[in-house]
Write an enzyme that holds these catalytic residues in place. Structure first.
Site, PDB file in Angstrom:
ATOM      1  N   THR A  19      47.804  46.562  26.701  1.00 42.33           N
ATOM      2  CA  THR A  19      47.169  47.023  28.139  1.00 42.33           C
ATOM      3  C   THR A  19      48.168  48.170  28.571  1.00 42.33           C
ATOM      4  N   LEU A  21      50.546  51.200  30.024  1.00 43.94           N
ATOM      5  CA  LEU A  21      51.360  52.156  29.227  1.00 43.94           C
ATOM      6  C   LEU A  21      51.249  51.862  27.826  1.00 43.94           C
ATOM      7  N   TYR A 163      64.866  51.898  38.716  1.00 44.02           N
ATOM      8  CA  TYR A 163      66.076  50.967  39.604  1.00 44.02           C
ATOM      9  C   TYR A 163      66.898  50.670  38.528  1.00 44.02           C
ATOM     10  N   PRO A 206      56.358  54.956  39.622  1.00 42.70           N
ATOM     11  CA  PRO A 206      55.199  54.165  39.687  1.00 42.70           C
ATOM     12  C   PRO A 206      53.931  54.893  39.017  1.00 42.70           C
ATOM     13  N   ILE A 207      53.242  53.883  38.146  1.00 45.23           N
ATOM     14  CA  ILE A 207      52.067  54.440  37.383  1.00 45.23           C
ATOM     15  C   ILE A 207      51.072  53.522  37.720  1.00 45.23           C
ATOM     16  N   ARG A 215      51.188  43.483  40.609  1.00 45.34           N
ATOM     17  CA  ARG A 215      52.445  42.348  40.836  1.00 45.34           C
ATOM     18  C   ARG A 215      53.494  43.090  41.592  1.00 45.34           C
TER      19      ARG A 215
HETATM   20  C1  HXC Z   1      57.796  33.788  42.687  1.00 46.41           C
HETATM   21  C2  HXC Z   1      57.003  33.432  40.770  1.00 46.41           C
HETATM   22  C3  HXC Z   1      55.868  34.536  40.996  1.00 46.41           C
HETATM   23  C4  HXC Z   1      55.997  35.054  42.319  1.00 46.41           C
HETATM   24  C5  HXC Z   1      55.693  33.665  38.923  1.00 46.41           C
HETATM   25  N1  HXC Z   1      56.586  32.984  39.362  1.00 46.41           N
HETATM   26  N2  HXC Z   1      55.101  34.437  39.864  1.00 46.41           N
HETATM   27  N3  HXC Z   1      57.932  33.115  41.641  1.00 46.41           N
HETATM   28  N4  HXC Z   1      56.971  34.825  43.063  1.00 46.41           N
HETATM   29  N5  HXC Z   1      55.180  36.146  42.374  1.00 46.41           N
HETATM   30  C6  HXC Z   1      57.419  31.785  39.004  1.00 46.41           C
HETATM   31  C7  HXC Z   1      56.520  30.760  38.888  1.00 46.41           C
HETATM   32  O1  HXC Z   1      56.211  29.753  39.788  1.00 46.41           O
HETATM   33  C8  HXC Z   1      57.192  29.898  37.796  1.00 46.41           C
HETATM   34  O2  HXC Z   1      58.293  29.179  38.294  1.00 46.41           O
HETATM   35  C9  HXC Z   1      57.763  30.912  36.859  1.00 46.41           C
HETATM   36  O3  HXC Z   1      58.101  32.102  37.451  1.00 46.41           O
HETATM   37  C10 HXC Z   1      57.090  30.990  35.602  1.00 46.41           C
HETATM   38  O4  HXC Z   1      55.700  31.409  35.863  1.00 46.41           O
HETATM   39  P1  HXC Z   1      54.512  31.426  34.836  1.00 46.41           P
HETATM   40  O5  HXC Z   1      53.449  31.905  35.467  1.00 46.41           O
HETATM   41  O6  HXC Z   1      54.222  30.122  34.320  1.00 46.41           O
HETATM   42  O7  HXC Z   1      55.087  32.428  33.832  1.00 46.41           O
HETATM   43  P2  HXC Z   1      54.461  33.139  32.607  1.00 46.41           P
HETATM   44  O8  HXC Z   1      52.994  32.754  32.389  1.00 46.41           O
HETATM   45  O9  HXC Z   1      55.372  33.317  31.551  1.00 46.41           O
HETATM   46  O10 HXC Z   1      54.200  34.469  33.065  1.00 46.41           O
HETATM   47  C11 HXC Z   1      55.179  35.557  33.250  1.00 46.41           C
HETATM   48  C12 HXC Z   1      55.348  36.330  34.586  1.00 46.41           C
HETATM   49  C13 HXC Z   1      53.513  36.947  34.681  1.00 46.41           C
HETATM   50  C14 HXC Z   1      56.218  37.677  34.598  1.00 46.41           C
HETATM   51  C15 HXC Z   1      55.318  35.479  35.603  1.00 46.41           C
HETATM   52  O11 HXC Z   1      53.565  37.743  35.853  1.00 46.41           O
HETATM   53  C16 HXC Z   1      53.380  37.879  33.639  1.00 46.41           C
HETATM   54  O12 HXC Z   1      52.729  37.182  32.665  1.00 46.41           O
HETATM   55  N6  HXC Z   1      53.543  39.154  33.477  1.00 46.41           N
HETATM   56  C17 HXC Z   1      53.306  40.237  32.388  1.00 46.41           C
HETATM   57  C18 HXC Z   1      52.743  41.392  32.874  1.00 46.41           C
HETATM   58  C19 HXC Z   1      53.658  41.923  33.958  1.00 46.41           C
HETATM   59  O13 HXC Z   1      54.136  41.434  34.703  1.00 46.41           O
HETATM   60  N7  HXC Z   1      53.486  43.348  33.990  1.00 46.41           N
HETATM   61  C20 HXC Z   1      54.040  44.263  35.104  1.00 46.41           C
HETATM   62  C21 HXC Z   1      55.230  45.045  34.532  1.00 46.41           C
HETATM   63  S1  HXC Z   1      55.589  46.197  35.691  1.00 46.41           S
HETATM   64  P3  HXC Z   1      58.190  27.573  38.488  1.00 46.41           P
HETATM   65  O14 HXC Z   1      59.769  27.154  39.034  1.00 46.41           O
HETATM   66  O15 HXC Z   1      57.211  27.266  39.441  1.00 46.41           O
HETATM   67  O16 HXC Z   1      57.603  27.006  37.350  1.00 46.41           O
HETATM   68  C22 HXC Z   1      56.939  46.616  35.627  1.00 46.41           C
HETATM   69  C23 HXC Z   1      57.778  47.715  36.366  1.00 46.41           C
HETATM   70  C24 HXC Z   1      57.032  48.119  37.805  1.00 46.41           C
HETATM   71  O17 HXC Z   1      57.977  45.693  35.105  1.00 46.41           O
HETATM   72  C25 HXC Z   1      57.812  49.141  38.441  1.00 46.41           C
HETATM   73  C26 HXC Z   1      56.879  49.835  39.246  1.00 46.41           C
HETATM   74  C27 HXC Z   1      57.653  51.161  40.012  1.00 46.41           C
HETATM   75  P1  NAP Z   2      51.142  45.637  31.707  1.00 52.55           P
HETATM   76  O1  NAP Z   2      49.863  46.375  31.731  1.00 52.55           O
HETATM   77  O2  NAP Z   2      51.372  44.505  32.238  1.00 52.55           O
HETATM   78  O3  NAP Z   2      51.951  45.802  30.600  1.00 52.55           O
HETATM   79  C1  NAP Z   2      52.710  44.832  30.026  1.00 52.55           C
HETATM   80  C2  NAP Z   2      52.256  44.261  28.680  1.00 52.55           C
HETATM   81  O4  NAP Z   2      53.615  43.362  28.057  1.00 52.55           O
HETATM   82  C3  NAP Z   2      50.956  43.624  28.554  1.00 52.55           C
HETATM   83  O5  NAP Z   2      50.376  44.136  27.528  1.00 52.55           O
HETATM   84  C4  NAP Z   2      51.581  42.026  28.165  1.00 52.55           C
HETATM   85  O6  NAP Z   2      50.610  41.526  27.265  1.00 52.55           O
HETATM   86  C5  NAP Z   2      52.764  42.246  27.534  1.00 52.55           C
HETATM   87  N1  NAP Z   2      53.809  41.086  27.567  1.00 52.55           N
HETATM   88  C6  NAP Z   2      54.153  40.572  28.631  1.00 52.55           C
HETATM   89  N2  NAP Z   2      54.829  39.334  28.003  1.00 52.55           N
HETATM   90  C7  NAP Z   2      54.920  39.378  26.750  1.00 52.55           C
HETATM   91  C8  NAP Z   2      55.723  38.868  25.719  1.00 52.55           C
HETATM   92  N3  NAP Z   2      56.325  37.614  25.963  1.00 52.55           N
HETATM   93  N4  NAP Z   2      55.470  38.913  24.490  1.00 52.55           N
HETATM   94  C9  NAP Z   2      54.662  40.123  24.068  1.00 52.55           C
HETATM   95  N5  NAP Z   2      54.257  40.893  25.217  1.00 52.55           N
HETATM   96  C10 NAP Z   2      54.283  40.640  26.354  1.00 52.55           C
HETATM   97  O7  NAP Z   2      52.105  46.751  32.669  1.00 52.55           O
HETATM   98  P2  NAP Z   2      52.460  48.372  32.647  1.00 52.55           P
HETATM   99  O8  NAP Z   2      52.399  48.934  33.764  1.00 52.55           O
HETATM  100  O9  NAP Z   2      51.696  48.772  31.502  1.00 52.55           O
HETATM  101  O10 NAP Z   2      53.902  48.217  32.006  1.00 52.55           O
HETATM  102  C11 NAP Z   2      54.300  48.487  30.668  1.00 52.55           C
HETATM  103  C12 NAP Z   2      56.012  48.925  30.757  1.00 52.55           C
HETATM  104  O11 NAP Z   2      56.189  50.051  31.742  1.00 52.55           O
HETATM  105  C13 NAP Z   2      56.924  47.544  31.310  1.00 52.55           C
HETATM  106  O12 NAP Z   2      58.104  47.781  30.466  1.00 52.55           O
HETATM  107  C14 NAP Z   2      57.178  48.051  32.453  1.00 52.55           C
HETATM  108  O13 NAP Z   2      58.362  47.184  33.095  1.00 52.55           O
HETATM  109  C15 NAP Z   2      57.242  49.630  32.455  1.00 52.55           C
HETATM  110  N6  NAP Z   2      57.104  50.194  33.877  1.00 52.55           N
HETATM  111  C16 NAP Z   2      55.808  50.140  34.398  1.00 52.55           C
HETATM  112  C17 NAP Z   2      55.739  50.992  35.573  1.00 52.55           C
HETATM  113  C18 NAP Z   2      54.536  51.292  36.297  1.00 52.55           C
HETATM  114  O14 NAP Z   2      54.254  51.621  37.300  1.00 52.55           O
HETATM  115  N7  NAP Z   2      53.212  51.011  35.612  1.00 52.55           N
HETATM  116  C19 NAP Z   2      56.693  51.606  36.287  1.00 52.55           C
HETATM  117  C20 NAP Z   2      58.146  51.714  35.580  1.00 52.55           C
HETATM  118  C21 NAP Z   2      58.275  50.819  34.452  1.00 52.55           C
HETATM  119  P3  NAP Z   2      50.389  39.850  27.552  1.00 52.55           P
HETATM  120  O15 NAP Z   2      50.173  39.241  28.623  1.00 52.55           O
HETATM  121  O16 NAP Z   2      48.944  39.663  26.688  1.00 52.55           O
HETATM  122  O17 NAP Z   2      51.360  39.361  26.577  1.00 52.55           O
END
Ligand code: HXC
Ligand code: NAP
Length: 296
Positions: A19, A21, A163, A206-207, A215
């Site tokens: 997905t 980036l 950050y 942000p992208i 999120r």
């Molecule tokens: C508070 C939260 C929460 C939220 C989850 N939790 N979301 N707590 N606020 N919004 C808590 C849950 O209640 C739970 O705790 C624990 O975290 C684990 O939640 P799960 O849903 O069971 O976890 P999991 O299925 O492992 O999912 C991991 C995740 C989810 C990180 C929570 O968002 C995910 O799968 N993300 C993958 C993709 C992603 O996040 N991409 C964005 C990257 S952007 P309890 O105690 O209730 O059990 C980035 C940079 C952005 O990194 C910068 C932009 C400029």
């Molecule tokens: P994204 O689409 O949510 O990408 C995150 C990817 O990580 C998903 O494909 C997810 O797939 C995978 N992933 C999560 N948990 C994993 C695990 N345990 N094992 C293997 N794969 C896992 O978000 P994105 O915006 O492209 O972010 C990509 C990177 O850029 C991240 O490092 C993020 O911190 C960084 N970043 C993004 C932004 C932005 O604005 N977009 C800004 C700064 C930095 P599954 O859920 O299927 O595992």
């Protein structure tokens, strides 16, 4: 921007490549001739992305073993793997290595969400730290140990966030993890540099991606606030990120080691400069009124 064979003969693993980036980098690297492995937890997402990317055109890129095909079908591989699980990472890397060593690892997989830190449960902390910091460690060590043992050169690119060096409220598990990723990058760049391994990172602003924006900017009112912070007054694009990544993993950047390259339209510096917000606070009339009066 690049010659179409920039990455030919390079074998790449992009974590989280199904997905956002990661997918954009996979597409760009394929266009530039690389063989690309993408991993993530959701098999159906990976398969769908691999199917889409298999149609990427490889106009002039060389295609080792691809039978002269003009499409990327033979060069894109999807492997379900949870990077939190060290044994699963070792098994994935073993299976890739059985064919041939990787040349490039991109640590892109991440988890993140905004929350008030005092309300985070232990599992919430772990859910982010285990993906971002531990996942990056597992993949980097699995590749690094093999490269060192086999005297094979390699390069690691990790995707951080702006950050990481200063921290950020409301995304603290991510901030502490990304800070660790940057420390790992700089430390191993020195420790492994003399053995042909380079490590760098990109810190994007942000992208728009579904995964990130759903999120970290989950309410509509947050998006314009985020855009306003950026001197260029727009978000970055996945193509811009993929181009920078292609440069950093290619041999064209072979003397860049241990660097974190910010790509944020100037957002970080806008926030750091004491007077940088005057452009918004003061009108043309205000600036006129501040000019020294001509002595009569
Ligand atoms: C508070 C939260 C929460 C939220 C989850 N939790 N979301 N707590 N606020 N919004 C808590 C849950 O209640 C739970 O705790 C624990 O975290 C684990 O939640 P799960 O849903 O069971 O976890 P999991 O299925 O492992 O999912 C991991 C995740 C989810 C990180 C929570 O968002 C995910 O799968 N993300 C993958 C993709 C992603 O996040 N991409 C964005 C990257 S952007 P309890 O105690 O209730 O059990 C980035 C940079 C952005 O990194 C910068 C932009 C400029
Ligand atoms: P994204 O689409 O949510 O990408 C995150 C990817 O990580 C998903 O494909 C997810 O797939 C995978 N992933 C999560 N948990 C994993 C695990 N345990 N094992 C293997 N794969 C896992 O978000 P994105 O915006 O492209 O972010 C990509 C990177 O850029 C991240 O490092 C993020 O911190 C960084 N970043 C993004 C932004 C932005 O604005 N977009 C800004 C700064 C930095 P599954 O859920 O299927 O595992």
């Amino acid at each position: 921007m690049f010659t179409s064979d920039l990455l030919s003969n390079k074998r790449v693993l992009i974590t989280g490549g199904g997905t956002g980036l990661g997918k954009a980098m996979a597409r760009r690297f394929l266009q530039l001739g690389a063989a690309v492995h993408i991993c993530g937890r959701r098999e159906e997402v990976l398969e769908q992305t691999a199917a889409e990317l298999s149609q990427v055109n490889l106009s002039q890129a060389r295609l080792p073993g691809a039978g002269g095909s003009k499409k990327a079908k033979a060069l894109i591989h999807a492997i379900p793997c949870d990077v939190r699980n060290r044994d699963a990472v070792e098994a994935m890397i073993d299976s890739i290595w059985q064919e041939a060593p990787l040349d490039i690892l991109v640590n892109n997989a991440a988890g993140n969400f905004i929350a008030r830190t005092e309300e985070l449960s232990p599992r919430a902390w772990e859910s982010v730290i285990n993906i971002v910091l531990m996942g990056t460690l597992h993949c980097t060590m699995a590749c690094g140990r093999r490269w060192l043992r086999e005297k094979h050169s390699g390069t690691v690119l990790s995707i951080s966030a702006t950050y990481a060096p200063v921290g950020s409220a409301y995304v603290v598990p991510s901030a502490v993890s990304k800070a660790g990723v940057e420390a790992l990058t700089r430390s191993l760049a020195v420790e492994w540099g003399n053995r042909g391994i380079r490590l760098n990172a990109i810190a994007p602003g942000p992208i728009p991606t579904q995964g990130a924006f759903s999120r970290v900017l989950p309410l509509p009112k947050l998006e314009p606030i985020a855009r306003e912070r950026i001197p260029l007054r727009r978000f970055g694009t996945t193509e811009e990120l993929a181009n920078l990544a292609a440069f950093l993993v290619s041999d064209g950047s072979s003397y860049i080691n241990g660097e974190v390259i910010r790509m944020d339209g100037g957002e970080f510096l806008q926030g750091a400069g004491e007077f940088s917000n005057l452009g918004r606070a003061l009108s043309d009339e205000d600036w006129e009124s501040l000019k020294p009066r001509k002595k009569s």
